[in-house]
Design a protein around this motif. Sequence first.
Motif, PDB file in Angstrom:
ATOM      1  N   ILE A   2       0.855  -1.180   0.000  1.00 49.38           N
ATOM      2  CA  ILE A   2       0.000   0.000   0.000  1.00 49.38           C
ATOM      3  C   ILE A   2       0.892   1.232   0.000  1.00 49.38           C
ATOM      4  N   THR A   3       0.620   2.166  -0.894  1.00 50.59           N
ATOM      5  CA  THR A   3       1.369   3.422  -0.933  1.00 50.59           C
ATOM      6  C   THR A   3       0.406   4.574  -0.706  1.00 50.59           C
ATOM      7  N   VAL A   4       0.664   5.329   0.350  1.00 47.40           N
ATOM      8  CA  VAL A   4      -0.169   6.477   0.699  1.00 47.40           C
ATOM      9  C   VAL A   4       0.744   7.651   1.038  1.00 47.40           C
ATOM     10  N   THR A   5       0.145   8.825   1.274  1.00 49.55           N
ATOM     11  CA  THR A   5       0.890   9.986   1.735  1.00 49.55           C
ATOM     12  C   THR A   5       0.527  10.272   3.185  1.00 49.55           C
ATOM     13  N   GLU A   6       1.268  11.175   3.783  1.00 49.87           N
ATOM     14  CA  GLU A   6       0.935  11.608   5.144  1.00 49.87           C
ATOM     15  C   GLU A   6      -0.544  11.993   5.236  1.00 49.87           C
ATOM     16  N   TYR A   7      -1.078  11.841   6.415  1.00 47.41           N
ATOM     17  CA  TYR A   7      -2.460  12.231   6.729  1.00 47.41           C
ATOM     18  C   TYR A   7      -3.498  11.400   5.973  1.00 47.41           C
ATOM     19  N   ALA A   8      -3.068  10.341   5.309  1.00 51.79           N
ATOM     20  CA  ALA A   8      -4.035   9.471   4.635  1.00 51.79           C
ATOM     21  C   ALA A   8      -4.878   8.743   5.672  1.00 51.79           C
ATOM     22  N   GLU A   9      -6.070   8.360   5.257  1.00 54.03           N
ATOM     23  CA  GLU A   9      -6.956   7.606   6.131  1.00 54.03           C
ATOM     24  C   GLU A   9      -6.838   6.122   5.804  1.00 54.03           C
ATOM     25  N   LEU A  10      -6.639   5.319   6.824  1.00 56.60           N
ATOM     26  CA  LEU A  10      -6.604   3.865   6.664  1.00 56.60           C
ATOM     27  C   LEU A  10      -7.837   3.272   7.331  1.00 56.60           C
ATOM     28  N   GLN A  11      -8.545   2.432   6.578  1.00 60.75           N
ATOM     29  CA  GLN A  11      -9.767   1.808   7.069  1.00 60.75           C
ATOM     30  C   GLN A  11      -9.636   0.297   6.972  1.00 60.75           C
ATOM     31  N   SER A  12     -10.355  -0.400   7.849  1.00 63.03           N
ATOM     32  CA  SER A  12     -10.360  -1.863   7.773  1.00 63.03           C
ATOM     33  C   SER A  12     -11.443  -2.307   6.802  1.00 63.03           C
ATOM     34  N   TYR A  13     -11.192  -3.465   6.175  1.00 59.89           N
ATOM     35  CA  TYR A  13     -12.184  -4.004   5.237  1.00 59.89           C
ATOM     36  C   TYR A  13     -12.748  -5.327   5.742  1.00 59.89           C
ATOM     37  N   LEU A  23      -4.799  -4.159  -2.081  1.00 62.04           N
ATOM     38  CA  LEU A  23      -3.628  -3.350  -1.797  1.00 62.04           C
ATOM     39  C   LEU A  23      -3.288  -2.424  -2.965  1.00 62.04           C
ATOM     40  N   ALA A  24      -4.283  -1.900  -3.592  1.00 63.87           N
ATOM     41  CA  ALA A  24      -4.046  -0.989  -4.709  1.00 63.87           C
ATOM     42  C   ALA A  24      -3.425   0.301  -4.219  1.00 63.87           C
ATOM     43  N   THR A  25      -2.616   0.902  -5.085  1.00 62.73           N
ATOM     44  CA  THR A  25      -1.957   2.142  -4.719  1.00 62.73           C
ATOM     45  C   THR A  25      -2.977   3.264  -4.584  1.00 62.73           C
ATOM     46  N   ALA A  26      -2.869   4.014  -3.494  1.00 67.96           N
ATOM     47  CA  ALA A  26      -3.725   5.165  -3.250  1.00 67.96           C
ATOM     48  C   ALA A  26      -2.868   6.244  -2.617  1.00 67.96           C
ATOM     49  N   SER A  27      -3.430   7.428  -2.456  1.00 62.12           N
ATOM     50  CA  SER A  27      -2.669   8.483  -1.821  1.00 62.12           C
ATOM     51  C   SER A  27      -3.341   9.013  -0.569  1.00 62.12           C
ATOM     52  N   ARG A  28      -4.675   9.098  -0.578  1.00 64.53           N
ATOM     53  CA  ARG A  28      -5.364   9.700   0.559  1.00 64.53           C
ATOM     54  C   ARG A  28      -6.188   8.714   1.368  1.00 64.53           C
ATOM     55  N   ARG A  29      -6.450   7.555   0.853  1.00 63.78           N
ATOM     56  CA  ARG A  29      -7.226   6.547   1.582  1.00 63.78           C
ATOM     57  C   ARG A  29      -6.815   5.155   1.120  1.00 63.78           C
ATOM     58  N   ALA A  30      -6.733   4.228   2.064  1.00 65.24           N
ATOM     59  CA  ALA A  30      -6.400   2.845   1.719  1.00 65.24           C
ATOM     60  C   ALA A  30      -7.074   1.926   2.730  1.00 65.24           C
ATOM     61  N   TYR A  31      -7.103   0.636   2.386  1.00 64.21           N
ATOM     62  CA  TYR A  31      -7.792  -0.347   3.220  1.00 64.21           C
ATOM     63  C   TYR A  31      -6.800  -1.417   3.677  1.00 64.21           C
ATOM     64  N   ILE A  32      -6.877  -1.751   4.942  1.00 67.11           N
ATOM     65  CA  ILE A  32      -6.022  -2.777   5.529  1.00 67.11           C
ATOM     66  C   ILE A  32      -6.907  -3.723   6.336  1.00 67.11           C
ATOM     67  N   SER A  33      -6.346  -4.869   6.707  1.00 66.83           N
ATOM     68  CA  SER A  33      -7.126  -5.827   7.481  1.00 66.83           C
ATOM     69  C   SER A  33      -7.367  -5.297   8.893  1.00 66.83           C
ATOM     70  N   GLN A  34      -8.403  -5.795   9.530  1.00 63.97           N
ATOM     71  CA  GLN A  34      -8.721  -5.370  10.887  1.00 63.97           C
ATOM     72  C   GLN A  34      -7.592  -5.729  11.847  1.00 63.97           C
ATOM     73  N   LYS A  35      -6.937  -6.861  11.621  1.00 61.99           N
ATOM     74  CA  LYS A  35      -5.826  -7.261  12.485  1.00 61.99           C
ATOM     75  C   LYS A  35      -4.686  -6.252  12.414  1.00 61.99           C
ATOM     76  N   THR A  36      -4.347  -5.835  11.192  1.00 60.96           N
ATOM     77  CA  THR A  36      -3.280  -4.844  11.038  1.00 60.96           C
ATOM     78  C   THR A  36      -3.688  -3.513  11.641  1.00 60.96           C
ATOM     79  N   LEU A  37      -4.941  -3.123  11.431  1.00 58.98           N
ATOM     80  CA  LEU A  37      -5.418  -1.866  11.993  1.00 58.98           C
ATOM     81  C   LEU A  37      -5.328  -1.886  13.522  1.00 58.98           C
TER      82      LEU A  37
END
Length: 438
Positions: A2-13, A23-37
Amino acid sequence: MITVTEYAELQSYQKTVVTENTLATASRRAYISQKTLDWMIDKYQATRIEETDQVLVLEEVRRNSFKLGAYVGYIQSPFNEEQIQILPKIELGDSQIVKSKNILKNMLSEVYDIRPKEMSEADLTQTDLPIHEWIIRRFLEELEQLIHHGLKRDYELVQDVQPYLKGRLLVQQQINHGVGKDYLFEIEYDEFLFNGIENRLIKTALIYALEMTRNDHSIAIGHDFTELMHEIPTCHDPVESLGQWREGKLFSQYEDIKPWCELLLLNINPSFQNGERRGMSLLFSMPQLFEKYVAKKLQTQLKPCHRLQIQPSRQTLVSHTPKNRTLQNWFALEPDLAVYKGGDCQVILDTKWKFIHQEKANSTEKYGISQADLYQMHAYGNKYLGQKGQLILIYPKHQKFTVHLPHFNYSDELCLYVLPFDLEKGVLIGQELVAAMI
């Protein structure tokens, strides 16, 4: 990745298996597993990477999401091989990933005094590497050169028990020998070993790098170097041991690899439990990196009669005498930079890793400048300049802040200038104003 920038929002899926599409590249929002979150919240919520840093790693933490703070680098989750690359937010809209990564490389190279290297075909293939893999690859390249040149050995005092005499007999230990061990000798002697502090720090950095890298090339050559250095022990506290790194002609072959060791050992955060990889991070505070980057660039542009001091701490906000105690100075005032001529402070400069807007020139929006920042600069002007002189606030240049703002007056004798710093070119926009002040 996952590639994001500072202040990006990470959400669980809410999935336990991570797919490539997720794990598509994004800059302002991305999704990660609940365990990682959950792991990141447990590890980084309400904690700071460095005690002196006021920037949080995570902000706006909720049950199923959070926002990243002003840190860049790499985070490796212990779950599902999830990896997060965080790059600087260099524009207000969608950032250009390649441009952002190159700016970060330049800033790290400048701050850590990394010598420029001639570009080769191998270097060109590294442009697509994630930032942590680029750091590891460059470290391994410098280690290869050092091993080719030859690691330095030192005499080390060794205590041993042998059936022969060598060096000096340890009389007291020999007297205390148990019955039936008369044929053994307690001895100490000097041995020519590779166990100098520099080699131990390099070995430690190598172990950390191998734990973090997922690049096949780096893994292969890293394991080769580990075999070559298998007899060299690692450092228990590498951050403290970095202060023991020796300089001078005898250690000139270590000059090129030292910055890479510092970069890894000062910023990597390994979490190992019972030898099992439990997540790692290699993070850099952008406010601190920006401050140091600006300082490095400005130092080269001052006249010989001027001196740039980083974080002078000669003044405090108030003096106070608690009941039945002596006079004390409280609340240190530490601007990022100060220009001195002899013993006189000429200009106070402070850096802010924030995005302001030159078009918001009204009494409501005030360019997006924080009122607290202006109060802080006024305190610096009062204590360091005696309410007479110039103050400078430096913000990163971006598409909405390209020229210096009209100056602000605290009084007829104390004024504040707000200038942009060009991250790509490494120059202060409005440098002529600073030259006129000093």
